[in-house]
Structure formats: C-alpha cells, structure tokens
Design an enzyme around this catalytic site. Structure first.
Site, PDB file in Angstrom:
ATOM      1  N   ALA A 124      68.992 -26.046   6.151  1.00  0.00           N
ATOM      2  CA  ALA A 124      70.243 -25.500   6.676  1.00  0.00           C
ATOM      3  C   ALA A 124      70.808 -24.317   5.865  1.00  0.00           C
ATOM      4  O   ALA A 124      71.103 -23.265   6.440  1.00  0.00           O
ATOM      5  CB  ALA A 124      71.267 -26.632   6.781  1.00  0.00           C
TER       6      ALA A 124
ATOM      7  N   GLN B 163      57.665 -32.034   5.833  1.00  0.00           N
ATOM      8  CA  GLN B 163      58.324 -31.210   4.803  1.00  0.00           C
ATOM      9  C   GLN B 163      58.385 -31.934   3.458  1.00  0.00           C
ATOM     10  O   GLN B 163      58.413 -31.299   2.407  1.00  0.00           O
ATOM     11  CB  GLN B 163      59.759 -30.854   5.235  1.00  0.00           C
ATOM     12  CG  GLN B 163      59.851 -29.900   6.406  1.00  0.00           C
ATOM     13  CD  GLN B 163      60.017 -30.642   7.713  1.00  0.00           C
ATOM     14  OE1 GLN B 163      59.467 -31.728   7.893  1.00  0.00           O
ATOM     15  NE2 GLN B 163      60.738 -30.068   8.648  1.00  0.00           N
TER      16      GLN B 163
ATOM     17  N   ASP C  65      72.021 -31.098   7.826  1.00  0.00           N
ATOM     18  CA  ASP C  65      72.036 -29.867   8.629  1.00  0.00           C
ATOM     19  C   ASP C  65      73.395 -29.620   9.257  1.00  0.00           C
ATOM     20  O   ASP C  65      73.747 -28.490   9.574  1.00  0.00           O
ATOM     21  CB  ASP C  65      70.955 -29.927   9.696  1.00  0.00           C
ATOM     22  CG  ASP C  65      69.600 -29.884   9.031  1.00  0.00           C
ATOM     23  OD1 ASP C  65      69.131 -30.941   8.569  1.00  0.00           O
ATOM     24  OD2 ASP C  65      69.047 -28.773   8.910  1.00  0.00           O
TER      25      ASP C  65
ATOM     26  N   ASN D  58      70.849 -35.178   9.782  1.00  0.00           N
ATOM     27  CA  ASN D  58      69.774 -34.679   8.910  1.00  0.00           C
ATOM     28  C   ASN D  58      68.448 -34.927   9.616  1.00  0.00           C
ATOM     29  O   ASN D  58      68.400 -35.457  10.740  1.00  0.00           O
ATOM     30  CB  ASN D  58      69.831 -35.374   7.538  1.00  0.00           C
ATOM     31  CG  ASN D  58      68.912 -34.724   6.520  1.00  0.00           C
ATOM     32  OD1 ASN D  58      68.911 -33.502   6.375  1.00  0.00           O
ATOM     33  ND2 ASN D  58      68.108 -35.505   5.825  1.00  0.00           N
TER      34      ASN D  58
END
Ligand code: MRU
Length: 369
Positions: A55, A202, A243, A253
């Site tokens: 973000a 990620q 986010d 998130n």
C-alpha cells in the site's frame, strides 16, 4: 535497506531527468532488476502488474506518476486524467487515493508553468515522509517485541507475519517488518514465521528475501500452518500490514490475514496491524461493507511461478486440473474485535474509532463522512 552492501529504496527519482526508478518485484527473489518509469501510463501499469506493490509504495508510485504526467503536460485536464488512470490501477490500497488527493489541489493552485517542479517536490516529500513514518512505526513496534522478549528470556521472540509488509512494500523500512528489523538491530533475538501467502507468494519470495538479506532468522511456512504453530506455543505475536483500515479499526490486508487473526484470537496471541495514517480511510466505518476488494486474475491461483534450479530459468506451471475454474479475491477484512492494537507512526492505538481519532484528530476531521 541494504542489498549486497548498497543502500536502496524501493522507488526513487532520477537526478537529472524526468524518470522514476523502481525495483521490479515480479522478479524477486531470483533476479534484482531496476525498472525505469517515464510516463504516467508506465507508472499505472507498474502498479497494476505488481512490479511495485504494497500500500505505501503504491501511494508513492502514484505520487511519482502524477509528477511524470505534470512533466509531459501540466494542464488541469491532463492532471485529472492522469489521476483517473492511476486510481484505476488497483482498487484496495487507499494510499493511492491519499497521495493524489494530497498533490492535485496543491498543483492546481499553481500556474501551469510551476506545476512540474512542484509535483517533483511533492512526490519527493511523500517518499521521504514514508521513510520517516515507517521508521517511527518500527520504534513503536519495537517496544512490543522488547516486552515479549522480557517475558520469555533466553529464547527468541517468535513473530508471525503475512504477505510482505517490509521495505519493498513501502519506500523503506516497511510497516510490519520495521519493528522486526529494529529489534534485530537492537540485539533482541527474533525469529519470524513467514506465511508463504498464496497465490502470489509475497511472503515466500519477498519477505523471506528481505529478512535473509538483513540476517533475521526466519522460516517460511505454508499458509495453513499458522494455526497449528499457535496451538503449539510457537508464536508469541502476529504483526501484519494493511492496505486500508477504517476509522473504526477494521483492518483490510492480504487474503488470509483474517484467518490468522481468528487463530490468534482463539489462542490468546496478540494480533497487531502496523500501518501509517495514510492507510486509514477516514471516510468509512464498516470495513466488510465498504472496502473494495480487488479480484485478481484466476491464473494467479491456477499457476505458480518458480525457478527450475537445474536449468536456472524462471518457470510458470499449472497446479489445478485443466477445466477447473479458480477465483482470486486478493484481500480480506479483519474486524476490529480481533485486532489487539494498531501500530502507527504516533504510537500503538486500540482498534477503535475513539483511539484512532484521538491519535490523528486533524486527519480524522479532514474528510466528510
Ligand atoms: O497485493 P499486494 O502485494 O500489494 O499486498 C500487500 C499487502 O497486503 C501488504 O500487507 C500491505 O500492503 C501492507 S504493506 C506495508
């Protein structure tokens, strides 16, 4: 942060020309490549394709993208069009809107000829502030890790994190990982359970790479392993990023965060979200109803990327039967009742409207509900 002995931010402005440079995160951890961005469309595409992601970094890239647009044509119509293009690149991280809302009125208040140099200054300021903000988040989160270390002397503090909320997700330091880097630097033994974070991994590819580069002990786990480890007493606290967080403290998130919060709650393990105030959407109260959840391509679920070690090449393989369909909601919302604290640049707040608005009175009052 350091990469092979050199200090890098995840995004920076070229000194002598209107270009922005970013680390291509789609290639990590197997290749470290810098990608130049020269137009607002390139910046928007880098966000959409997740060359840059996380973000705060999405917000910083949007700021730099608006600067690139102002370099090409600083007329109001073009700047507004650029904002629309950037805003449509990814829907969930509110930092994107935050950065543009901050820059556009200031640019439009200036004569056209002055706008590109101002846009550069503002983009640079947003990047620099992000670094300072995340460092402060790190200092506040460090106190929580320090406390956990004191209550279990003689062994490492085990922190579980989800996705990547490290320096690659911001301009530098990270949010959830900043306290971990600071604890490690202060000599506190820390070990991190890294959720792999399917479908894009990620955690496995970016968080593990960052922690390894910084020398922090860590273990990558399948997303489904966290609950079991919590039951076995192997997790002292969870720290995740966000986010978009509502003014009431609902935390959106990466998909899967909610399940970790449920498991933490069931096991009495503190669950924290670390986020800058630019991630708080002061215009909404109900995260489940009001936060737009990005639906990403099904191919991210049906296929997986990795390295063929024998051939030394990057490969993409299918992991579901031909003909099966796949769905890919990219984020979820953890209701505030499962969040033990929100680590911000001004301190750790309870996940409640009262505490967040007390900590950020100006920001909370800034936008009409
Ligand atoms: O889809 P991504 O990789 O952009 O999602 C990133 C996350 O969910 C992070 O946890 C979040 O942006 C916080 S980043 C400091």
């Amino acid at each position: 942060m350091q990469v092979n002995g050199n200090h890098f931010r995840s995004i920076w402005l070229a000194d002598d020309e209107p270009r922005v440079l970013v680390i291509d995160q789609t290639l990590l951890p197997f290749a470290f490549e810098i990608q130049p961005l020269s137009t607002v469309s390139e910046a928007a595409l880098a966000i959409r394709n997740m060359v840059v992601r996380g973000a705060p970094l999405i917000g910083a890239t949007a700021a730099c993208g608006l600067y690139l647009a102002a370099e090409t044509d600083a007329l109001e119509a073009n700047l507004r069009k650029a904002c629309q293009e950037l805003l449509s690149s990814r829907p969930t991280a509110v930092n994107l809107r935050w950065a543009l809302d901050r820059m556009l009125p200031l640019l439009l208040a200036e004569p056209e000829a002055a706008r590109s140099s101002l846009a550069r200054k503002l983009a640079q300021r947003i990047c620099d502030e992000d670094v300072a903000t995340n460092s402060a988040i790190g200092d506040h989160g460090l106190e929580l890790i320090s406390k956990a270390a004191k209550s279990s002397p003689g062994r490492a503090v085990n922190v579980l994190t989800h996705c990547n909320a490290g320096w690659l997700a911001t301009v530098d330091w990270g949010t959830a990982l900043a306290p971990i880097f600071k604890a490690h630097d202060a000599g506190i033994p820390v070990h991190v359970w890294v959720d792999e974070t399917r479908p894009r991994n990620q955690g496995a590819s970016l968080t593990a790479w960052e922690l390894g580069a910084h020398g922090v002990a860590h273990t990558v786990i399948a997303d489904n392993a966290g609950g079991h480890l919590m039951q076995q007493g192997e997790v002292d606290l969870c720290i995740v990023g966000s986010d978009r967080t509502t003014r009431t403290g609902d935390v959106c998130n990466k998909i899967g965060t909610y399940l970790k919060a449920l498991a933490a709650h069931d096991n009495g393990i503190p669950f924290y979200a670390a986020l800058p105030s630019s991630t708080i959407d002061w215009t909404i109260r109900d995260g489940i109803r009001d936060i737009p959840i990005e639906e990403r391509p099904a191919e991210e679920v049906s296929h997986i990327n990795g390295r063929d070690n024998a051939a030394g090449t990057l490969v993409r393989v299918r992991v579901i039967p031909d003909g099966s369909s796949a769905a890919n909601p990219a984020f979820d919302v953890t209701p505030r009742r499962f969040v033990d604290g929100i680590i911000t640049e001004r301190g750790v707040a309870k996940a409640s409207e009262e505490h967040l608005t007390t900590l950020f009175p100006q920001e909370a009052a800034g936008q009409p509900l």
